[in-house]
Each structure stands twice: as C-alpha cells, then as structure tokens.
Design an enzyme around this catalytic site. Structure first.
Site, PDB file in Angstrom:
ATOM      1  N   TYR A 123      27.670 -66.283  60.330  1.00 45.94           N
ATOM      2  CA  TYR A 123      26.371 -67.114  60.480  1.00 45.94           C
ATOM      3  C   TYR A 123      25.702 -65.900  59.186  1.00 45.94           C
ATOM      4  O   TYR A 123      26.160 -64.608  59.147  1.00 45.94           O
ATOM      5  CB  TYR A 123      24.857 -66.643  61.508  1.00 45.94           C
ATOM      6  CG  TYR A 123      23.989 -66.569  61.673  1.00 45.94           C
ATOM      7  CD1 TYR A 123      23.226 -67.573  62.003  1.00 45.94           C
ATOM      8  CD2 TYR A 123      23.237 -65.543  61.121  1.00 45.94           C
ATOM      9  CE1 TYR A 123      22.229 -67.953  62.729  1.00 45.94           C
ATOM     10  CE2 TYR A 123      21.785 -66.233  61.636  1.00 45.94           C
ATOM     11  CZ  TYR A 123      21.479 -66.789  62.027  1.00 45.94           C
ATOM     12  OH  TYR A 123      20.061 -66.871  62.272  1.00 45.94           O
ATOM     13  N   PRO A 128      21.769 -58.330  50.790  1.00 49.41           N
ATOM     14  CA  PRO A 128      21.925 -57.426  49.942  1.00 49.41           C
ATOM     15  C   PRO A 128      20.351 -56.688  49.932  1.00 49.41           C
ATOM     16  O   PRO A 128      19.671 -55.546  50.537  1.00 49.41           O
ATOM     17  CB  PRO A 128      22.526 -57.547  48.684  1.00 49.41           C
ATOM     18  CG  PRO A 128      23.609 -58.406  48.634  1.00 49.41           C
ATOM     19  CD  PRO A 128      22.610 -59.332  49.634  1.00 49.41           C
ATOM     20  N   ALA A 130      17.174 -58.579  51.082  1.00 50.68           N
ATOM     21  CA  ALA A 130      16.616 -58.317  51.669  1.00 50.68           C
ATOM     22  C   ALA A 130      16.942 -58.180  53.340  1.00 50.68           C
ATOM     23  O   ALA A 130      16.029 -58.119  53.890  1.00 50.68           O
ATOM     24  CB  ALA A 130      16.203 -59.930  51.500  1.00 50.68           C
ATOM     25  N   SER A 132      17.526 -58.371  56.542  1.00 47.12           N
ATOM     26  CA  SER A 132      17.601 -60.015  58.147  1.00 47.12           C
ATOM     27  C   SER A 132      15.540 -60.792  57.799  1.00 47.12           C
ATOM     28  O   SER A 132      15.531 -60.876  58.099  1.00 47.12           O
ATOM     29  CB  SER A 132      17.290 -59.146  59.136  1.00 47.12           C
ATOM     30  OG  SER A 132      18.502 -58.892  59.456  1.00 47.12           O
ATOM     31  N   TRP A 160      26.636 -58.160  55.394  1.00 48.71           N
ATOM     32  CA  TRP A 160      27.000 -58.506  56.891  1.00 48.71           C
ATOM     33  C   TRP A 160      27.518 -58.849  57.326  1.00 48.71           C
ATOM     34  O   TRP A 160      26.663 -59.320  58.780  1.00 48.71           O
ATOM     35  CB  TRP A 160      25.929 -56.639  57.025  1.00 48.71           C
ATOM     36  CG  TRP A 160      25.231 -56.020  56.343  1.00 48.71           C
ATOM     37  CD1 TRP A 160      24.113 -55.575  56.007  1.00 48.71           C
ATOM     38  CD2 TRP A 160      25.756 -54.750  55.642  1.00 48.71           C
ATOM     39  NE1 TRP A 160      23.741 -54.602  55.142  1.00 48.71           N
ATOM     40  CE2 TRP A 160      24.974 -54.204  54.588  1.00 48.71           C
ATOM     41  CE3 TRP A 160      27.218 -54.590  56.027  1.00 48.71           C
ATOM     42  CZ2 TRP A 160      25.260 -52.584  54.160  1.00 48.71           C
ATOM     43  CZ3 TRP A 160      27.797 -53.411  55.349  1.00 48.71           C
ATOM     44  CH2 TRP A 160      26.954 -52.711  54.347  1.00 48.71           C
ATOM     45  N   ILE A 161      28.072 -59.956  57.093  1.00 47.46           N
ATOM     46  CA  ILE A 161      27.787 -60.646  57.380  1.00 47.46           C
ATOM     47  C   ILE A 161      30.070 -61.005  59.141  1.00 47.46           C
ATOM     48  O   ILE A 161      30.759 -61.191  58.325  1.00 47.46           O
ATOM     49  CB  ILE A 161      28.384 -62.322  56.957  1.00 47.46           C
ATOM     50  CG1 ILE A 161      27.928 -62.042  55.775  1.00 47.46           C
ATOM     51  CG2 ILE A 161      28.571 -63.690  57.745  1.00 47.46           C
ATOM     52  CD1 ILE A 161      25.940 -62.566  56.159  1.00 47.46           C
ATOM     53  N   GLN A 338      27.136 -36.485  75.794  1.00 47.09           N
ATOM     54  CA  GLN A 338      26.778 -34.804  75.662  1.00 47.09           C
ATOM     55  C   GLN A 338      27.190 -34.269  77.782  1.00 47.09           C
ATOM     56  O   GLN A 338      27.323 -33.140  78.103  1.00 47.09           O
ATOM     57  CB  GLN A 338      25.243 -34.775  76.289  1.00 47.09           C
ATOM     58  CG  GLN A 338      24.561 -32.939  76.541  1.00 47.09           C
ATOM     59  CD  GLN A 338      24.951 -32.449  74.857  1.00 47.09           C
ATOM     60  OE1 GLN A 338      24.692 -32.843  73.641  1.00 47.09           O
ATOM     61  NE2 GLN A 338      24.601 -31.224  75.440  1.00 47.09           N
ATOM     62  N   GLY A 342      33.122 -30.653  74.898  1.00 45.11           N
ATOM     63  CA  GLY A 342      33.840 -31.526  73.537  1.00 45.11           C
ATOM     64  C   GLY A 342      34.960 -32.314  74.434  1.00 45.11           C
ATOM     65  O   GLY A 342      34.639 -33.011  73.051  1.00 45.11           O
ATOM     66  N   GLU A 365      20.119 -58.241  64.447  1.00 49.61           N
ATOM     67  CA  GLU A 365      19.209 -59.140  65.200  1.00 49.61           C
ATOM     68  C   GLU A 365      17.738 -59.072  64.689  1.00 49.61           C
ATOM     69  O   GLU A 365      17.327 -58.830  66.400  1.00 49.61           O
ATOM     70  CB  GLU A 365      20.156 -59.434  66.880  1.00 49.61           C
ATOM     71  CG  GLU A 365      21.086 -60.942  66.761  1.00 49.61           C
ATOM     72  CD  GLU A 365      20.582 -62.968  65.732  1.00 49.61           C
ATOM     73  OE1 GLU A 365      19.272 -62.470  66.450  1.00 49.61           O
ATOM     74  OE2 GLU A 365      21.011 -62.009  64.721  1.00 49.61           O
TER      75      GLU A 365
END
Length: 540
Positions: A123, A128, A130, A132, A160-161, A338, A342, A365
């Site tokens: 999709y 870069p 704008a 979403s 980011w596709i 938490q 550790g 989304e």
C-alpha cells in the site's frame, strides 16, 4: 461479509498449530536479530493456509471474512509475531483501494489473481515529508501516450512501505490532473524501484522500504475506478476497518507480553512468596494492563459488529478502538519488561522484542496524536450538533443499565459521560478548542468515557468469549475501568479547562466530585479478584 464460527475457529487453530511448529520463540528472535523478512513463512501463510483469502470476497475466490473475523485472526497473528502480522496487514491494505473503488473488471482481474496466486501486495500512500497526511501528496501521475496506448507516468517517492521490496503488486497513490488517485503497479514495471530494507526498532520480520518512481508508465486501465480524483475518498472509506485491524495488533501484542508476565509472577519468589501474591506487583504491573486491554477488546468487538451489520461512518469508532488498544498494548509490553526485571531487559526474553514490536501500533495507520485529534474533532462536532445532549443521553442509558445490572460499573461510566458533557460545554462557552493541546486532551477523554460505557454495556449483555476469563471477572474489570474513566475525565477535564481558560466556579460546581470519589469504593477489592482470576486463567 463474515464466515461461520466453525470456519473461523479452524483458521485460528491452524494458525496456532503452524506457529507452534514453525515459529517458536527461538526462530522469531533469530529473525529479529538478523532483520530478515521470512519469505517462506508468508508462502506458507498464503500458499498452504490461504490466510489472505480471509479478506477477499467470495466472488473472487476468497472467504469473504468480516470485521469480526479479521479482528480475531489479527489478534492471533500479533500474539505470534507483529512483524509477520504486518506483512499480512500490508496485503489487506493494498487490496483496499480495489475492493472499495475498483471497477467490476478490475476487481475480477486483480482480486482473483491475488486470491489464486497468493500475491503479496503493498500500500503505497505514505511519503517522506507528508507522512500519512494524504492531502500533502507530492507523487504525480501525468497522462501520456505510450506505444499507442493511453497511460500515466508516475513520479515521486514513497516511504515506510510495508512489503515494499517483496510485493508482487503495489497500489500507488498519486496526484493526477483530476486529483489524488490510486494506480495498480506490477512488479517488473519499469520505472519503480524499492530502496533498502529499513533497519527498524521493531517488527524487523516485516519488509519495509522506500519506493522510487521515475517515469513509471502504467496503463490507464490500472487507474482504480477508472476516474481520477477518487483516491482520498477510497482511502477514507476503509479507515474504520483497517484501524480495527491494527487495534487487534495492539491487543494481541499486549496480551502476549502480559501473559508472560503473569506466568513469570507465579514462579518468581521474592520475600518468601511468589510475586503473584503481592499487591504491590499485581495491582501496578498486571491488573491495570489486563483491564485496559479488555476494555479495548470490548470496543473492538462493538465496532466490528457495527461494521459487519452495515452501519456507515465508523471511522471515529475505528480510531477510538485503535487508540485504546494500541496505547494499552504498548503499556502492557512496557510493564511486562518491568515485571521480569533484568530478564525482561535482555534480548533473550520475548518481552523485550514484543515491546519493540508493539510500539509501531501507536504510529502506523494513524499515530495516537492524529487519533486524538480525529476523535476530538468528530465528537466536538457531535456535541455542537446535539446542543450538548449526546453524552447526557448516553449517561441516562448507562444509569438505566446500572439499575438492571449494578455489577458492571455502568454508574461510574455514566459519571464519566456526564463529566465529559460538562467539560465539552465549558470548552464551547470559553472557546477553548482554539488551544490545540486542549483539543487533543479531549480526544483522550472521549476515548476513556466511551470506552467505559461500551465496556459496561458489553460486560452486561455480551461479555467476550475470546479470553477465558469468567463473566464475573469481566464485570470486575469493567468496574475498575469505569472508575478510572470517571476520575480522569472529571479531574483532568476540569484541569485543562481551567488551564486554558480561567478558574470558573460554575465549572467546579457543576461536577459532582463527591460522587466521583464515592464511586471509587471497592476498587482494591475488585483488583484482588482480577489478580486471582489472572493466575487461574494463565497458570505457570
């Protein structure tokens, strides 16, 4: 669209069996370490299990699953691995423009191919600069004649596709002369190239790349719907649906981490007894997270049922579901680290990976901040349109529910709704929504109040069957969440109204603070009940 319960259970069982066999924690941790997209896994999910068929209509060879079906499967996928789940989400998203806006011929051509061949889809909307914000689209689609055919030349960059580097088909949103429009672009099409697989914080088993379009020539037949300028409408039409899917991701990721923390707490002994017996541990790190997750589930199921019944305009309900579930999932994963101390902080234990994975659900989304704005904007308009009656009417329904079922916290949900109506009216009178921060905080408070009301309604009439908690525990969870909502909406709502405006005796006098405080009675006892039930439901 929906499938029968037996078929859904079979899909869920098949997924779990596959994960137990092929996706053990060691394998998932290795995929995370090497930052690798598991092509064989997706081949198995699509080619052998046919998972992609869930969201393809029956007339094109799919199963025709509905919103509830997709929520159930999405939660199971997220409990297994959110990176793999994201690859499936990307195919679902990629088919959306065709499903919503494609011509009958396009649907027959593309959806049937995706169904039969098990194709990965991407999709391509985000850019870069704008992000979403689809109204700031820079990618262009210029009409051209190519080899005697009417075509479009696509130019621009996508960022980011998901599935960007492995998809067989990309759906690209670009500005044509008539406005934003979707175009189907096939792998091998000259002029489109994928960037490197991003080195991400989490969901490292998902393929995420940039896409570069340099005079990528596509036939005019690949313009979705055959008419320019329909792209934004097509994108908006499915937000309620797709955000519900990501909400289920937050739910599944959160429960995956929380279950591990619950089981660990039964084995870890400190001060002579297991952590699960210590209120200071359970009532901070386990119980509140279980409550928030199940409140979110109630809203997800409520929204899914409305989508499946054909109710329109559910984008805001989808936003509330996503906001509640992903914020809850992120917090549950954080607290699981938490809880394990550790151990939780090391990469050897799954909770550390889950925390990095689930973080993305509050970003893609629609970020949590965008959702706060979306929720506030819509409900603000509803408050004005109803002259302040919307939440007061809902509060009266909640009060009637409390008469019928005094065990689900509907009285406190009603207090939250009344407090919300009071705060919204004060914001109207003092024009406080001109402060962006106030508007965003209203979005958060709306989600809390509506979440409490819906949780109470469903705890009374349709408690979930997905998590094997007894109805009495679901009721206790609803009471705990409603108390929290009443206190936060009243106190934080008044706080921000005063902070942005001026001290107002009418505002302070219009809140029944004593009733809100009195409603907190029994809170610790309910948390004790929930802690015991969690230990019984998820034994070590």
């Amino acid at each position: 669209m929906s499938i029968d319960a037996e078929t859904l259970d079979m899909v869920v069982s098949t997924l779990r069996e596959y994960a137990e066999r092929a996706l053990k924690p060691e394998r998932l941790l290795e995929l995370d370490r090497i930052n690798e997209f598991p092509e064989q896994v997706h081949h198995d999910l699509y080619g052998d299990i046919g998972l992609h068929l869930l969201f393809i209509p029956q007339e094109y060879g799919g199963m025709g699953g509905g919103a509830h079906d997709i929520y159930r499967v999405s939660e199971v996928l997220a409990r297994i691995d959110l990176g793999i789940a994201t690859g499936v989400l990307a195919t679902f998203l990629g088919t959306d423009p065709i499903t919503v806006g494609g011509t009958p011929e396009q649907k027959q051509r593309w959806m049937k191919r995706i169904a039969e061949e098990g194709l990965l889809v991407a999709y391509g909307a985000t850019e870069p600069q704008a992000g979403s914000d689809l109204t700031s689209l820079k990618t262009t689609a210029t009409p051209v004649t190519h080899e005697g055919r009417t075509c479009y030349a696509l130019n621009g960059r996508k960022q980011w596709i998901s599935n960007g580097g492995v998809a067989a088909i990309w759906l690209i949103l670009a500005n044509a002369p008539g406005g934003a429009s979707w175009f189907v672009v096939e792998r091998g099409n000259p002029g489109i190239t994928a960037g490197k697989h991003e080195d991400k914080h989490g969901i490292r088993a998902s393929n995420t790349t940039a896409l570069f379009l340099e005079d990528a020539i596509v036939p005019a037949d690949n313009l979705v719907g055959g008419v320019e300028g329909q792209g934004l409408v097509q994108a908006q039409a499915v937000f309620g649906y797709t955000r519900l899917m990501v909400a289920a991701f937050g739910l599944g990721g959160g429960w995956s981490a929380l279950e591990r923390a619950i089981r660990y707490a039964q084995e870890r002994v400190a001060g002579g007894s297991p952590l699960i017996r210590k209120q200071g541990f359970t009532h901070k790190l386990l119980v509140p997270n279980a409550v928030r997750l199940e409140a979110a589930r109630a809203f997800i199921e409520f929204t899914a049922e409305r989508i499946d019944s054909g109710k329109p305009d559910l984008a805001t309900e989808g936003a509330i579901a996503k906001y509640l579930a992903t914020e809850a999932g992120n917090r549950a994963a954080e607290d699981a680290i938490q809880a394990l101390g550790g151990y939780g902080y090391t990469r050897e234990y799954m909770v550390e990976k889950i925390k990095r994975d689930v973080r993305i659900t509050t970003i893609y989304e629609g970020t949590s901040e965008i959702l706060e704005w979306t929720i506030a904007r819509d409900r603000w308009q509803l408050h004005l349109k109803s002259r302040g009656a919307h939440y007061l009417d809902w509060a009266r329904r909640a009060e009637q529910l409390h008469v019928e079922r005094p065990d689900v916290g509907a009285d406190n949900a009603a207090l939250a709704l009344r407090a919300l109506a009071t705060v919204l009216e004060r914001c109207r009178a003092d024009k406080l929504t001109r402060h962006q921060h106030v508007l965003f905080r209203l979005g958060e408070l709306v989600a809390l109040a509506e979440g409490a009301a819906v949780f109470a309604e469903r705890a009374a009439r349709a408690p979930t069957k997905v998590v094997p908690l007894p109805p009495s525990t679901i009721g206790a969870m609803s009471r705990v969440f409603a108390r929290e909502a009443a206190a936060r909406v009243a106190f934080e709502g008044a706080r921000w109204a005063v902070a942005a405006g001026k001290p107002d005796a009418d505002l302070l006098g219009s809140m029944d603070w004593n009733q809100v405080l009195a409603g907190q009675a029994g809170g610790i006892e309910d948390m004790d009940v929930i802690a015991g039930s969690l230990a019984q439901t998820f034994p070590a």
